[in-house]
Design an enzyme around this catalytic site. Sequence first.
Site, PDB file in Angstrom:
ATOM      1  N   TYR A  85       0.862  -1.189   0.000  1.00  0.00           N
ATOM      2  CA  TYR A  85       0.000   0.000   0.000  1.00  0.00           C
ATOM      3  C   TYR A  85       0.895   1.235   0.000  1.00  0.00           C
ATOM      4  O   TYR A  85       1.811   1.340  -0.801  1.00  0.00           O
ATOM      5  CB  TYR A  85      -0.980  -0.059   1.179  1.00  0.00           C
ATOM      6  CG  TYR A  85      -2.150   0.883   1.006  1.00  0.00           C
ATOM      7  CD1 TYR A  85      -2.922   0.869  -0.163  1.00  0.00           C
ATOM      8  CD2 TYR A  85      -2.480   1.799   1.987  1.00  0.00           C
ATOM      9  CE1 TYR A  85      -3.978   1.737  -0.331  1.00  0.00           C
ATOM     10  CE2 TYR A  85      -3.542   2.684   1.831  1.00  0.00           C
ATOM     11  CZ  TYR A  85      -4.292   2.641   0.659  1.00  0.00           C
ATOM     12  OH  TYR A  85      -5.335   3.503   0.482  1.00  0.00           O
ATOM     13  N   LYS A 111     -20.419 -20.206 -11.150  1.00  0.00           N
ATOM     14  CA  LYS A 111     -19.654 -20.005 -12.389  1.00  0.00           C
ATOM     15  C   LYS A 111     -18.210 -19.644 -12.067  1.00  0.00           C
ATOM     16  O   LYS A 111     -17.265 -20.126 -12.702  1.00  0.00           O
ATOM     17  CB  LYS A 111     -20.306 -18.888 -13.192  1.00  0.00           C
ATOM     18  CG  LYS A 111     -19.897 -18.859 -14.648  1.00  0.00           C
ATOM     19  CD  LYS A 111     -20.662 -19.917 -15.429  1.00  0.00           C
ATOM     20  CE  LYS A 111     -20.445 -19.780 -16.912  1.00  0.00           C
ATOM     21  NZ  LYS A 111     -21.336 -20.659 -17.672  1.00  0.00           N
ATOM     22  N   GLU A 126     -23.746 -13.560 -18.318  1.00  0.00           N
ATOM     23  CA  GLU A 126     -24.374 -14.805 -17.871  1.00  0.00           C
ATOM     24  C   GLU A 126     -25.855 -14.592 -17.584  1.00  0.00           C
ATOM     25  O   GLU A 126     -26.256 -13.576 -17.001  1.00  0.00           O
ATOM     26  CB  GLU A 126     -23.675 -15.286 -16.596  1.00  0.00           C
ATOM     27  CG  GLU A 126     -23.996 -16.698 -16.204  1.00  0.00           C
ATOM     28  CD  GLU A 126     -23.325 -17.720 -17.096  1.00  0.00           C
ATOM     29  OE1 GLU A 126     -23.806 -18.855 -17.149  1.00  0.00           O
ATOM     30  OE2 GLU A 126     -22.317 -17.390 -17.743  1.00  0.00           O
ATOM     31  N   ASP A 127     -26.673 -15.555 -18.025  1.00  0.00           N
ATOM     32  CA  ASP A 127     -28.084 -15.632 -17.639  1.00  0.00           C
ATOM     33  C   ASP A 127     -28.836 -14.330 -17.911  1.00  0.00           C
ATOM     34  O   ASP A 127     -29.541 -13.788 -17.053  1.00  0.00           O
ATOM     35  CB  ASP A 127     -28.205 -16.024 -16.160  1.00  0.00           C
ATOM     36  CG  ASP A 127     -27.768 -17.458 -15.915  1.00  0.00           C
ATOM     37  OD1 ASP A 127     -27.527 -18.177 -16.896  1.00  0.00           O
ATOM     38  OD2 ASP A 127     -27.668 -17.865 -14.746  1.00  0.00           O
ATOM     39  N   ASP A 160     -24.060 -18.311 -22.384  1.00  0.00           N
ATOM     40  CA  ASP A 160     -25.318 -18.972 -22.741  1.00  0.00           C
ATOM     41  C   ASP A 160     -25.499 -19.026 -24.253  1.00  0.00           C
ATOM     42  O   ASP A 160     -26.173 -19.918 -24.767  1.00  0.00           O
ATOM     43  CB  ASP A 160     -26.498 -18.236 -22.099  1.00  0.00           C
ATOM     44  CG  ASP A 160     -26.389 -18.222 -20.588  1.00  0.00           C
ATOM     45  OD1 ASP A 160     -26.209 -19.298 -19.999  1.00  0.00           O
ATOM     46  OD2 ASP A 160     -26.456 -17.132 -19.996  1.00  0.00           O
ATOM     47  N   ASN A 166     -32.491 -29.049 -19.699  1.00  0.00           N
ATOM     48  CA  ASN A 166     -32.066 -29.530 -18.379  1.00  0.00           C
ATOM     49  C   ASN A 166     -33.054 -29.088 -17.301  1.00  0.00           C
ATOM     50  O   ASN A 166     -33.515 -27.949 -17.344  1.00  0.00           O
ATOM     51  CB  ASN A 166     -30.680 -28.958 -18.048  1.00  0.00           C
ATOM     52  CG  ASN A 166     -29.629 -30.038 -17.906  1.00  0.00           C
ATOM     53  OD1 ASN A 166     -29.944 -31.176 -17.600  1.00  0.00           O
ATOM     54  ND2 ASN A 166     -28.377 -29.669 -18.130  1.00  0.00           N
ATOM     55  N   ASN A 220     -21.674 -29.962 -22.046  1.00  0.00           N
ATOM     56  CA  ASN A 220     -21.442 -29.251 -20.800  1.00  0.00           C
ATOM     57  C   ASN A 220     -20.582 -28.022 -21.097  1.00  0.00           C
ATOM     58  O   ASN A 220     -19.455 -28.139 -21.578  1.00  0.00           O
ATOM     59  CB  ASN A 220     -20.727 -30.177 -19.804  1.00  0.00           C
ATOM     60  CG  ASN A 220     -20.601 -29.577 -18.423  1.00  0.00           C
ATOM     61  OD1 ASN A 220     -20.675 -28.374 -18.241  1.00  0.00           O
ATOM     62  ND2 ASN A 220     -20.394 -30.438 -17.437  1.00  0.00           N
ATOM     63  N   ASN A 221     -21.090 -26.840 -20.779  1.00  0.00           N
ATOM     64  CA  ASN A 221     -20.360 -25.614 -21.093  1.00  0.00           C
ATOM     65  C   ASN A 221     -19.017 -25.497 -20.377  1.00  0.00           C
ATOM     66  O   ASN A 221     -18.163 -24.717 -20.791  1.00  0.00           O
ATOM     67  CB  ASN A 221     -21.213 -24.387 -20.753  1.00  0.00           C
ATOM     68  CG  ASN A 221     -22.276 -24.121 -21.795  1.00  0.00           C
ATOM     69  OD1 ASN A 221     -22.667 -25.018 -22.536  1.00  0.00           O
ATOM     70  ND2 ASN A 221     -22.757 -22.897 -21.853  1.00  0.00           N
TER      71      ASN A 221
END
EC number: 1.1.1.40
Length: 406
Positions: free
Chosen positions: A39, A94, A136-137, A162, A286, A317-318
């Site tokens: 820092y 995820k 995502e989604d 997706d 799914n 499967n992603n």
Amino acid sequence: MSKNFKQRALEYHERAPAGKLAIHVTKPTATQDDLSLAYSPGVAAPVRAIVEDPDAAYRYTGKSNLVAVITDGTAVLGLGNVGPLASKPVMEGKAVLFKRFANIDVYDIEVNAPHPEEFINTVARIASGFGGINLEDIAAPHCFEIEKRLSERLDIPVFHDDQHGTAIITAAGLLNALEIQGKKLEDARIVCVGAGAAGIASMRLLLRLGAHRTQIFMVDRKGVIHDQRTDLNEFKQLFAQETELRTLEDACAGADVFIGLSGPDILTQEMLRSMAPRPIVFALSNPDPEIMPELAHATRHDLVMATGRSDFPNQVNNVLGFPFIFRGALDVRARHITDEMHVAAVHALAGLAREPVPQDVLDAYGTQQLEFGPEYILPTPFDPRLIDTIPAAVAQAARDSGVARV
């Protein structure tokens, strides 16, 4: 979901520390000198370096290995529009997959933005600290606009899993299934049920790989997408066929390939019987597929089949894609993820399934044999060769397409 499994899942997430993610320190902090470097005053040195050269952030911060997983919570798994806060367990999940399979650090970010413009502006304003953005989604059709505009606006990879994750794994499996069935993509008649993000992205990728537009029949809730319909958005319009076919039953007759990205029990035995010899069925809904494998195999003995489930052979499967695609993109500090990178991932994944499977993979799955064929068209998620094969192919494609910084 059984009551017992639901309870186990709740206990798993509740166990201290709650959730599935934590942050750890990567540099020594044991002494006063360590803290002065971490820092003030030491941190001023990298700050000044980044002011002079923004790319220095890749050298002096975690940007080079950091992805933001971002959602608006409008299309979460099979649960629909649950909102950003309720989506957080999924985004954490995820992140776990990114870290477990590709050692990529993740911040999950849930954005309360009812309109695409608000979401786009929010993501754009926070993006500079990340090496990549995984959307995502996010519900269709907004997801298409969001990804396109963010990709144009940012100089880091933007990837909507997706859409493109599903498309890449589906395409890799399909190329291998066609090989096994003695068919070619350019000749195949393809029916895709589900014209959302995954369906449209999958068909677009198949076009890039050599499929013919006139051979692709997309089906949504109102039936076949044809050129006489007046209710089509610009993304569905791309696949509007000049045809007399109107129903899924019509479309399946004589089809070589069925790809389901819709809902359970859509494909009947009669439809499957009407398909061409040596058919291919990807029932990817799914947890309940468009047709159960037992029923499909009882109906057609000349079938190659895949599902989205881990308890049947050939899981689409992603996790076979997104961790390794981002690994390759981050390794060369890519500015974007290009079509060429998608295609490279497809061919690398398909090729890996054709190679002999290592013994440690067989041991992990408690089997004596996994060999390229009707019940093995894709590698397994725990195949250690994925981390060597997919990122290298993606990184090379990034270099070839001119988006790599290094």
